[in-house]
Design an enzyme around this catalytic site. Structure first.
Site, mmCIF file in Angstrom:
data_model
loop_
_atom_site.group_PDB
_atom_site.id
_atom_site.type_symbol
_atom_site.label_atom_id
_atom_site.label_comp_id
_atom_site.label_asym_id
_atom_site.label_seq_id
_atom_site.Cartn_x
_atom_site.Cartn_y
_atom_site.Cartn_z
ATOM 1 N N CYS A 138 40.155 46.285 37.562
ATOM 2 C CA CYS A 138 41.374 46.019 38.343
ATOM 3 C C CYS A 138 42.429 47.117 38.193
ATOM 4 O O CYS A 138 43.441 47.088 38.882
ATOM 5 C CB CYS A 138 41.976 44.664 37.982
ATOM 6 S SG CYS A 138 42.777 44.594 36.369
ATOM 7 N N CYS A 158 44.869 51.467 21.208
ATOM 8 C CA CYS A 158 46.103 50.756 20.908
ATOM 9 C C CYS A 158 46.511 49.998 22.176
ATOM 10 O O CYS A 158 47.031 50.588 23.126
ATOM 11 C CB CYS A 158 47.162 51.770 20.481
ATOM 12 S SG CYS A 158 48.643 51.034 19.824
#
Length: 171
Positions: A138, A158
């Site tokens: 997406c 991260c």
């Protein structure tokens, strides 16, 4: 050859049709520009209004506007059960809990994504070059990857916890 009204009319109709097709294409298949300026097309697409309806304001700010949540604010920092972390935008599984580690940064960190789960691009914001990580399905912004992680990859994905969901492994 002189231009007639018919030529002008046909030219105008062609221009309007071309512009309409481009607008329709942009609304059906939104694209995100890459650092190189090329557009990416993703498998899961919604209009901006649809994304706003589907996501919380915090999820929208991170996933669709490339924001960052406050460090230490995600409950997923303390998630240690076996399971899978998925994209909050489209539910694509992204990381296995076995690759999660405590980085001390304040964000959920992983040393490896699942196969064919994420994609990356250069991020030149904030006056530095970083590698941005997004959902390959997406295009949702997840966070950044750095080369200061643990073995075996040496990478630290991260991630913004708000861009993820967690599903515990069935007992």
């Amino acid at each position: 050859m002189t231009t007639t009204r018919r030529h002008l009319l046909l030219g105008t109709v062609a221009s309007v049709a071309s512009a309409s097709a481009a607008l329709l294409s942009a609304s059906l298949f939104p694209r995100r520009a890459t650092a190189a300026g090329a557009a990416e097309i993703f498998e899961v697409n919604y209009t901006d209004a649809q994304w706003r309806e589907r996501l919380s304001p915090q999820q929208y700010a991170v996933l669709r506007r490339e924001g960052t949540e406050r460090p230490g604010s995600s409950p997923l920092n303390k998630e240690h059960r076996p399971g899978t972390f998925a994209c909050a935008g489209c539910a694509l599984p992204l990381f296995a809990s076995t690759t999660k580690f405590e980085s001390g940064t304040g964000w959920p960190s992983f040393w490896k994504p699942l196969d064919n789960a994420v994609a990356t691009r250069q991020d030149r914001s904030f006056g530095t070059v970083r590698t941005e990580v997004h959902c390959r399905r997406c295009g949702g912004h997840l966070g950044h990857v750095f080369d200061d992680g643990p073995p075996p990859t040496g990478l630290r994905y991260c991630m913004n916890g708000v861009s993820l969901t967690f599903t515990p492994k069935a007992a």
